[in-house]
Design a protein around this motif. Structure first.
Motif, PDB file in Angstrom:
ATOM      1  N   TYR A  51       0.795  -1.188   0.085  1.00  0.00           N
ATOM      2  CA  TYR A  51      -0.010  -0.064   0.047  1.00  0.00           C
ATOM      3  C   TYR A  51       0.955   1.195   0.061  1.00  0.00           C
ATOM      4  O   TYR A  51       2.186   1.143   0.518  1.00  0.00           O
ATOM      5  CB  TYR A  51      -0.847   0.059   1.136  1.00  0.00           C
ATOM      6  CG  TYR A  51      -2.093  -1.164   1.456  1.00  0.00           C
ATOM      7  CD1 TYR A  51      -3.122  -0.921   0.637  1.00  0.00           C
ATOM      8  CD2 TYR A  51      -1.381  -2.327   1.787  1.00  0.00           C
ATOM      9  CE1 TYR A  51      -3.976  -1.962   0.768  1.00  0.00           C
ATOM     10  CE2 TYR A  51      -2.574  -3.445   1.859  1.00  0.00           C
ATOM     11  CZ  TYR A  51      -3.775  -3.153   1.449  1.00  0.00           C
ATOM     12  OH  TYR A  51      -4.787  -4.195   1.334  1.00  0.00           O
ATOM     13  N   ASP A  57      -3.409  -0.931  -3.286  1.00  0.00           N
ATOM     14  CA  ASP A  57      -3.971   0.313  -3.420  1.00  0.00           C
ATOM     15  C   ASP A  57      -3.247   1.584  -2.739  1.00  0.00           C
ATOM     16  O   ASP A  57      -1.964   1.470  -2.132  1.00  0.00           O
ATOM     17  CB  ASP A  57      -5.296   0.019  -2.153  1.00  0.00           C
ATOM     18  CG  ASP A  57      -6.387   0.675  -3.014  1.00  0.00           C
ATOM     19  OD1 ASP A  57      -6.462   1.711  -3.335  1.00  0.00           O
ATOM     20  OD2 ASP A  57      -7.574  -0.017  -2.820  1.00  0.00           O
ATOM     21  N   TYR A 107      -3.390   5.402  -0.687  1.00  0.00           N
ATOM     22  CA  TYR A 107      -4.055   6.295   0.047  1.00  0.00           C
ATOM     23  C   TYR A 107      -3.521   7.605   0.027  1.00  0.00           C
ATOM     24  O   TYR A 107      -2.383   7.845   0.653  1.00  0.00           O
ATOM     25  CB  TYR A 107      -4.094   5.788   1.557  1.00  0.00           C
ATOM     26  CG  TYR A 107      -4.837   6.770   2.723  1.00  0.00           C
ATOM     27  CD1 TYR A 107      -6.111   6.127   3.127  1.00  0.00           C
ATOM     28  CD2 TYR A 107      -4.338   7.770   3.033  1.00  0.00           C
ATOM     29  CE1 TYR A 107      -6.795   6.984   4.013  1.00  0.00           C
ATOM     30  CE2 TYR A 107      -5.330   8.526   3.833  1.00  0.00           C
ATOM     31  CZ  TYR A 107      -6.228   8.138   4.159  1.00  0.00           C
ATOM     32  OH  TYR A 107      -7.222   8.971   5.235  1.00  0.00           O
ATOM     33  N   TYR A 113      -7.094  13.270  -0.954  1.00  0.00           N
ATOM     34  CA  TYR A 113      -8.494  12.667  -1.087  1.00  0.00           C
ATOM     35  C   TYR A 113      -9.325  12.285   0.295  1.00  0.00           C
ATOM     36  O   TYR A 113     -10.615  11.981   0.125  1.00  0.00           O
ATOM     37  CB  TYR A 113      -8.501  11.376  -1.894  1.00  0.00           C
ATOM     38  CG  TYR A 113      -8.071  11.577  -3.364  1.00  0.00           C
ATOM     39  CD1 TYR A 113      -9.220  11.762  -4.321  1.00  0.00           C
ATOM     40  CD2 TYR A 113      -6.831  11.591  -3.830  1.00  0.00           C
ATOM     41  CE1 TYR A 113      -8.757  11.770  -5.733  1.00  0.00           C
ATOM     42  CE2 TYR A 113      -6.574  11.643  -5.074  1.00  0.00           C
ATOM     43  CZ  TYR A 113      -7.584  11.804  -5.989  1.00  0.00           C
ATOM     44  OH  TYR A 113      -7.202  12.007  -7.376  1.00  0.00           O
ATOM     45  N   ASN A 114      -8.522  12.306   1.301  1.00  0.00           N
ATOM     46  CA  ASN A 114      -9.326  11.988   2.465  1.00  0.00           C
ATOM     47  C   ASN A 114      -9.018  12.995   3.587  1.00  0.00           C
ATOM     48  O   ASN A 114      -9.554  12.836   4.706  1.00  0.00           O
ATOM     49  CB  ASN A 114      -8.454  10.902   3.061  1.00  0.00           C
ATOM     50  CG  ASN A 114      -8.780   9.481   2.150  1.00  0.00           C
ATOM     51  OD1 ASN A 114      -9.576   8.781   1.973  1.00  0.00           O
ATOM     52  ND2 ASN A 114      -7.561   9.025   1.331  1.00  0.00           N
ATOM     53  N   HIS A 128      -7.473   5.859   9.769  1.00  0.00           N
ATOM     54  CA  HIS A 128      -8.619   5.896   8.786  1.00  0.00           C
ATOM     55  C   HIS A 128      -7.920   5.244   7.625  1.00  0.00           C
ATOM     56  O   HIS A 128      -8.724   4.075   6.843  1.00  0.00           O
ATOM     57  CB  HIS A 128      -8.687   7.369   8.113  1.00  0.00           C
ATOM     58  CG  HIS A 128      -9.741   7.362   7.190  1.00  0.00           C
ATOM     59  ND1 HIS A 128      -9.523   7.857   5.622  1.00  0.00           N
ATOM     60  CD2 HIS A 128     -11.081   7.084   7.146  1.00  0.00           C
ATOM     61  CE1 HIS A 128     -10.745   7.782   5.150  1.00  0.00           C
ATOM     62  NE2 HIS A 128     -11.760   7.440   5.917  1.00  0.00           N
ATOM     63  N   PHE A 129      -6.895   4.988   7.503  1.00  0.00           N
ATOM     64  CA  PHE A 129      -6.044   4.270   6.435  1.00  0.00           C
ATOM     65  C   PHE A 129      -6.343   2.721   6.619  1.00  0.00           C
ATOM     66  O   PHE A 129      -6.757   1.875   5.720  1.00  0.00           O
ATOM     67  CB  PHE A 129      -4.580   4.442   6.571  1.00  0.00           C
ATOM     68  CG  PHE A 129      -3.948   3.342   5.849  1.00  0.00           C
ATOM     69  CD1 PHE A 129      -3.589   3.496   4.482  1.00  0.00           C
ATOM     70  CD2 PHE A 129      -2.945   2.499   6.328  1.00  0.00           C
ATOM     71  CE1 PHE A 129      -2.822   2.389   3.771  1.00  0.00           C
ATOM     72  CE2 PHE A 129      -2.277   1.312   5.831  1.00  0.00           C
ATOM     73  CZ  PHE A 129      -2.316   1.541   4.418  1.00  0.00           C
ATOM     74  N   THR A 154      -8.755   1.590   8.581  1.00  0.00           N
ATOM     75  CA  THR A 154     -10.239   1.063   8.460  1.00  0.00           C
ATOM     76  C   THR A 154     -10.677   1.077   7.002  1.00  0.00           C
ATOM     77  O   THR A 154     -11.260   0.032   6.717  1.00  0.00           O
ATOM     78  CB  THR A 154     -10.905   2.389   9.101  1.00  0.00           C
ATOM     79  OG1 THR A 154     -10.522   2.308  10.914  1.00  0.00           O
ATOM     80  CG2 THR A 154     -12.567   2.040   9.202  1.00  0.00           C
ATOM     81  N   LYS A 155     -10.152   2.244   6.256  1.00  0.00           N
ATOM     82  CA  LYS A 155     -10.434   2.043   4.966  1.00  0.00           C
ATOM     83  C   LYS A 155      -9.930   0.675   4.199  1.00  0.00           C
ATOM     84  O   LYS A 155     -10.666   0.279   3.321  1.00  0.00           O
ATOM     85  CB  LYS A 155      -9.740   3.353   3.963  1.00  0.00           C
ATOM     86  CG  LYS A 155     -10.297   3.593   2.623  1.00  0.00           C
ATOM     87  CD  LYS A 155      -9.647   4.837   2.183  1.00  0.00           C
ATOM     88  CE  LYS A 155     -10.407   4.825   0.838  1.00  0.00           C
ATOM     89  NZ  LYS A 155      -9.767   6.308   0.262  1.00  0.00           N
ATOM     90  N   PHE A 156      -8.904   0.061   4.434  1.00  0.00           N
ATOM     91  CA  PHE A 156      -8.408  -0.999   3.770  1.00  0.00           C
ATOM     92  C   PHE A 156      -8.732  -2.221   4.626  1.00  0.00           C
ATOM     93  O   PHE A 156      -8.204  -3.292   4.150  1.00  0.00           O
ATOM     94  CB  PHE A 156      -7.054  -1.037   3.218  1.00  0.00           C
ATOM     95  CG  PHE A 156      -6.816   0.341   2.252  1.00  0.00           C
ATOM     96  CD1 PHE A 156      -7.710   0.340   1.133  1.00  0.00           C
ATOM     97  CD2 PHE A 156      -6.123   1.377   2.507  1.00  0.00           C
ATOM     98  CE1 PHE A 156      -7.539   1.465   0.186  1.00  0.00           C
ATOM     99  CE2 PHE A 156      -5.782   2.330   1.718  1.00  0.00           C
ATOM    100  CZ  PHE A 156      -6.581   2.290   0.672  1.00  0.00           C
ATOM    101  N   ASN A 157      -9.267  -2.012   5.655  1.00  0.00           N
ATOM    102  CA  ASN A 157      -9.749  -3.382   6.582  1.00  0.00           C
ATOM    103  C   ASN A 157      -8.505  -4.180   7.247  1.00  0.00           C
ATOM    104  O   ASN A 157      -8.324  -5.244   6.838  1.00  0.00           O
ATOM    105  CB  ASN A 157     -10.707  -4.168   5.979  1.00  0.00           C
ATOM    106  CG  ASN A 157     -11.496  -5.059   7.080  1.00  0.00           C
ATOM    107  OD1 ASN A 157     -11.486  -4.849   8.331  1.00  0.00           O
ATOM    108  ND2 ASN A 157     -11.766  -6.304   6.279  1.00  0.00           N
TER     109      ASN A 157
END
Length: 199
Positions: free
Chosen positions: A106, A130, A132, A136-137, A149-150, A152-155
């Motif tokens: 990532y 992916d 981040y 964009y965030n 958040h990173f 969480t976003k990509f689980n």
């Protein structure tokens, strides 16, 4: 158990050197200083990285505080700075190898929306799962919220991630949320040794 390798971009995947980029944008030393001061070191640059301002808005704000003779230069620089980014070739085989070994790859980077237009030029990025991008965030490293958040976003689970960055406070931020951080000093052999011990 580490499952994910998270890379910063500037001075990890590619060279981020404002003085060098300014030297490519202009041969004039005074103009180079203007580019660095009024663009790369500006409040507007930070706002672009955070995604709270558009390119046109940033340009208009920069115009208000700079001499008109430099406006064309600053506009060109704002829209073309990433043409002069240089990828570290020795990072490509490492990223490829990590991907082949089954790790998820990532990007977690402070950068503006423009950078997405450049991604296709970076060979290493074809191995990434992916991306981040801060703009964009609406978050910036080393704010702890960006790491949370990173994840969480990509689980992802923090304890399953290694985060590689060239700035100490960014590495410390990752450590605080439970990721294993590595401060990259440009020596890829040191990084390989660290990964060999950690994976």
């Amino acid at each position: 158990m580490i499952k994910n390798i998270v890379f910063d971009m500037g001075n990890v995947i590619l060279r981020w050197d404002p003085e060098y980029i300014a030297s490519r944008l202009s041969n004039n030393l005074d103009e180079q200083k203007i580019i660095i001061k009024e663009l790369f070191n500006s409040e507007q640059w930070q706002m672009l990285d955070q995604g709270t301002i558009s390119l046109d808005e940033a340009l208009q704000q920069i115009y208000l505080i700079t001499d008109g003779q430099y406006h064309d230069l600053l506009k060109y620089s704002l829209y073309h700075w990433y043409d002069y980014l240089e990828v570290f070739d020795d990072m490509v085989p490492l990223v490829k190898e990590l991907k082949q070994q089954g790790y998820k790859i990532y990007l977690l980077s402070n950068c503006g929306l423009q950078i997405k237009d450049y991604f296709h030029k970076v060979t290493a990025f074809k191995y990434f799962d992916d991306f981040y991008v801060s703009a964009y965030n609406h978050l910036l490293k080393p704010d702890l919220q960006i790491y949370k958040h990173f994840l969480t976003k990509f689980n992802l689970k923090a304890k399953e991630c290694i985060f590689i960055d060239d700035i100490l406070v960014n590495v410390e931020g990752a450590n605080k949320v439970g990721m294993k951080g590595y401060l990259y000093d440009g020596d890829i052999n040191h990084l390989k040794s660290f990964l060999k011990k950690s994976l």
